[in-house]
Design a protein around this motif. Structure first.
Motif, PDB file in Angstrom:
ATOM      1  N   GLY A  47       0.778  -1.230   0.000  1.00  0.00           N
ATOM      2  CA  GLY A  47       0.000   0.000   0.000  1.00  0.00           C
ATOM      3  C   GLY A  47       0.811   1.282   0.000  1.00  0.00           C
ATOM      4  N   GLY A  48       2.112   1.164   0.224  1.00  0.00           N
ATOM      5  CA  GLY A  48       2.918   2.375   0.362  1.00  0.00           C
ATOM      6  C   GLY A  48       3.350   2.952  -0.967  1.00  0.00           C
ATOM      7  N   ALA A  49       3.886   4.168  -0.865  1.00  0.00           N
ATOM      8  CA  ALA A  49       4.410   4.812  -2.069  1.00  0.00           C
ATOM      9  C   ALA A  49       5.833   4.317  -2.340  1.00  0.00           C
ATOM     10  N   PRO A  50       6.221   4.188  -3.604  1.00  0.00           N
ATOM     11  CA  PRO A  50       7.596   3.783  -3.923  1.00  0.00           C
ATOM     12  C   PRO A  50       8.609   4.764  -3.319  1.00  0.00           C
ATOM     13  N   LEU A  51       9.749   4.221  -2.892  1.00  0.00           N
ATOM     14  CA  LEU A  51      10.795   5.038  -2.282  1.00  0.00           C
ATOM     15  C   LEU A  51      11.820   5.434  -3.340  1.00  0.00           C
ATOM     16  N   ARG A  52      12.331   6.626  -3.177  1.00  0.00           N
ATOM     17  CA  ARG A  52      13.354   7.106  -4.104  1.00  0.00           C
ATOM     18  C   ARG A  52      14.712   7.092  -3.413  1.00  0.00           C
ATOM     19  N   SER A  53      15.728   6.711  -4.154  1.00  0.00           N
ATOM     20  CA  SER A  53      17.068   6.719  -3.597  1.00  0.00           C
ATOM     21  C   SER A  53      18.080   6.856  -4.728  1.00  0.00           C
ATOM     22  N   ASN A  54      19.099   7.631  -4.458  1.00  0.00           N
ATOM     23  CA  ASN A  54      20.215   7.718  -5.393  1.00  0.00           C
ATOM     24  C   ASN A  54      21.429   7.075  -4.739  1.00  0.00           C
ATOM     25  N   TYR A  55      22.231   6.413  -5.518  1.00  0.00           N
ATOM     26  CA  TYR A  55      23.465   5.864  -4.953  1.00  0.00           C
ATOM     27  C   TYR A  55      24.542   5.853  -6.019  1.00  0.00           C
ATOM     28  N   LEU A  56      25.770   5.833  -5.548  1.00  0.00           N
ATOM     29  CA  LEU A  56      26.894   5.751  -6.498  1.00  0.00           C
ATOM     30  C   LEU A  56      27.845   4.660  -6.049  1.00  0.00           C
ATOM     31  N   ILE A  57      28.512   4.109  -7.008  1.00  0.00           N
ATOM     32  CA  ILE A  57      29.526   3.070  -6.758  1.00  0.00           C
ATOM     33  C   ILE A  57      30.750   3.424  -7.596  1.00  0.00           C
TER      34      ILE A  57
END
Lengths: 379, 156
Positions: free
Chosen positions: A362-372
């Motif tokens: 039921g939740g909203a999608p989460l946003r995340s940025n990451y770098l490698i």
């Protein structure tokens, strides 16, 4: 404490030594019958909000995969292969259930005639473009093989305890067809957010599981277009484990996938699609990705990737479609040599593929940025 | 062994160099006990990719390479394997780390290659043209298009 110190710090000099040693002399067979090879990728990874595949907000140097491979050739038709591996996934809770050094491969290989090869033991599963080399940084455009298709840490196994039979079906044709069939079993980890109903609080779990009665196949067709091949594969299996928090039970699943792999000089393009269907509950998982790479200079390559996972839960009130993960990536690789490659990549992710409790239903999608950023060597 | 030259396309073992090793030519060599005297370029290339494993009669083929930076290696890759050394290195990484074959052993000098080939009846290698082969080693004639070379059995 000493063990932790080793995990965190001692790979830098190892990496340096390996880079220095990645010369032809190291590529030699110890004898004509025994060859030793290896690879190491050391990375640094950091996320800006949610933890994804072990990448925390504070960043981690514990992002690494390494292996030593020994191949002993008894005769032109017989060989024995052993690979020891170390893999660290940063702060991923899956680390708690994996050993620091593991026996990755141990198989006997027998050539049967000129076109057929049989492997018995613990061997890599011939699946898609990357599975057999999925941890070899010098062969990947990004740090990892596309997550949606290949997964990492959980819900995946690179290897199989059993047999793999491979045959060149039409080796002399312009359309070169080869095929593998495999059967056996493997252990793996399950992880994710458990939510038994829409009202229950979600929790994140990691558990051991195994897949038995695995039977599958992979076909590859090399087309007359230079550098272009297409593949098709699938498998079925019985899964044993605490799947999504249920009491130990058995689930069967069927899986099929399609691949297109193009290498046209400076331009590289890849796309794969996979569908996984669970026999109980009717849950379906679709994952697919597209990659484009262009070699701007002899040593410099730019890569783009779009990686997608969609879920379809069958509930009492109907099917629930969940855009589980959307990961867009841009990467730059610099090849000091074919076996020494530095990478820098940024990812923008949206969805529920995070290592923390989330409300998938039921939740909203989460946003995340990451770098490698990483350095890979192989010898 | 029967030998047919198609269109006079005898490469005579060797081919002119171009870019990185402009004047370098290589000679493909085998042990003098080997009955083979002629092979197609494609067959030689397959041997060094471990796609042909046995000589006719079943004896194991033992290819020996030279180190990457050697002029002979660069010329051999370009003229016989029709690839760059870099591309071949990527190819071998794919094979090795799939659990497949390892590349042929490497030797540092022409002299080392000659010693290896002299010591192993199934060996095949290459050295710079003009190198004194000495005893126990002979040069192969490498043709581009001969269709009836049957010196080796296919083992891909």
């Amino acid at each position: 404490m000493a063990h932790m110190f080793f995990r965190a710090r001692c790979w830098a000099p190892v990496l340096g030594a390996l880079a220095a040693a990645s010369t032809p002399a190291w590529s030699q067979s110890i004898t004509d019958n025994l060859a030793i090879h290896g690879y190491l990728t050391q990375g640094y990874a950091i996320a800006d909000s949610h933890q994804i595949v072990g990448i925390p907000k504070g960043g981690t140097f514990d992002y690494r995969r390494a292996a030593i491979l020994l191949r002993f050739k008894g005769s032109p038709n017989d060989a024995f292969v052993v690979q020891l591996a170390n893999r660290d996934l940063g702060d991923s809770p899956t680390n708690a259930l994996t050993s620091e050094v593991q026996l990755d491969w141990a198989f006997y290989e027998r050539r049967l005639g000129s076109k057929t090869t049989l492997r018995i033991g613990k061997e890599p599963i011939p699946m898609g473009i990357f599975n057999e080399t999925r941890y070899v940084g010098t062969l990947l455009p990004f740090y990892r093989a596309p997550f949606g298709f290949y997964e990492e840490g959980s819900f995946t196994s690179e290897t199989l305890n059993g047999i793999v039979l491979t045959r060149q079906i039409t080796p002399a044709s312009r359309w070169k067809l080869s095929g593998s069939v495999f059967g056996g079993e493997f252990d793996y980890l399950q992880s994710g957010t458990v939510q038994t109903s829409q009202d229950a609080p979600p929790t994140f779990i990691v558990t051991s599981a195994n897949a038995k009665n695995v039977i599958g196949a992979q076909l590859w067709l090399q087309t007359p277009v230079t550098g272009l091949r297409v593949g098709l594969g699938g498998d079925r299996r019985d899964d044993y484990g605490e799947f999504f928090g249920n009491t130990p039970t058995t689930h069967g699943s069927k899986d099929w996938w399609a691949s297109a792999d193009g290498n046209f000089g400076r331009l590289t393009t890849r796309a794969e699609f996979r569908q996984l269907i669970f026999s109980q509950g009717g849950t379906r998982v679709w994952s697919y990705y597209g990659q484009v790479g262009y070699r701007i200079l002899d040593a410099l390559t730019v890569n783009l990737q779009r990686d997608v996972i969609d879920l379809n839960y069958r509930t009492q009130s109907g099917d629930l479609h969940i855009p589980y993960d959307r990961d867009n990536a841009l990467g730059i690789n610099y090849a000091f040599a074919p076996n020494i490659i530095a990478k820098f990549e940024v990812h923008n992710a949206k969805g529920f593929a995070v290592e923390e409790p989330v409300d998938v239903l039921g939740g909203a999608p989460l946003r995340s940025n990451y770098l490698i950023t990483s350095l890979s060597v192989a010898f | 062994m029967r030998m047919r030259m198609v269109g006079g396309a005898l490469l005579a073992i060797v081919v002119m160099g171009a870019s990185r090793a402009p004047d370098v030519r290589v000679v493909v060599i085998v042990n003098s006990a080997n009955r083979t005297s002629t092979m197609r370029r494609e067959q030689v290339a397959k041997i060094f990719l471990r796609q042909l494993a046995t000589w006719e009669g079943g004896a194991e083929i033992l290819p020996v390479d030279q180190i990457e930076r050697s002029s002979a290696r660069i010329a051999f890759a370009r003229d016989v394997q029709l690839e760059t050394v870099k591309a071949l290195k990527v190819y071998w990484q794919q094979r090795i780390f799939s659990g497949d074959e390892s590349p042929p052993p490497e030797r540092v000098t022409d002299s080392d290659v000659l010693t290896y080939v002299r010591s192993n009846s199934g060996a095949i290698g290459y050295v710079l043209e003009g190198t004194d082969l000495g005893t126990g080693v002979k040069a192969l004639v490498v043709t581009e298009t001969a269709r009836d070379a049957t010196a080796v059995s296919t083992h891909s």
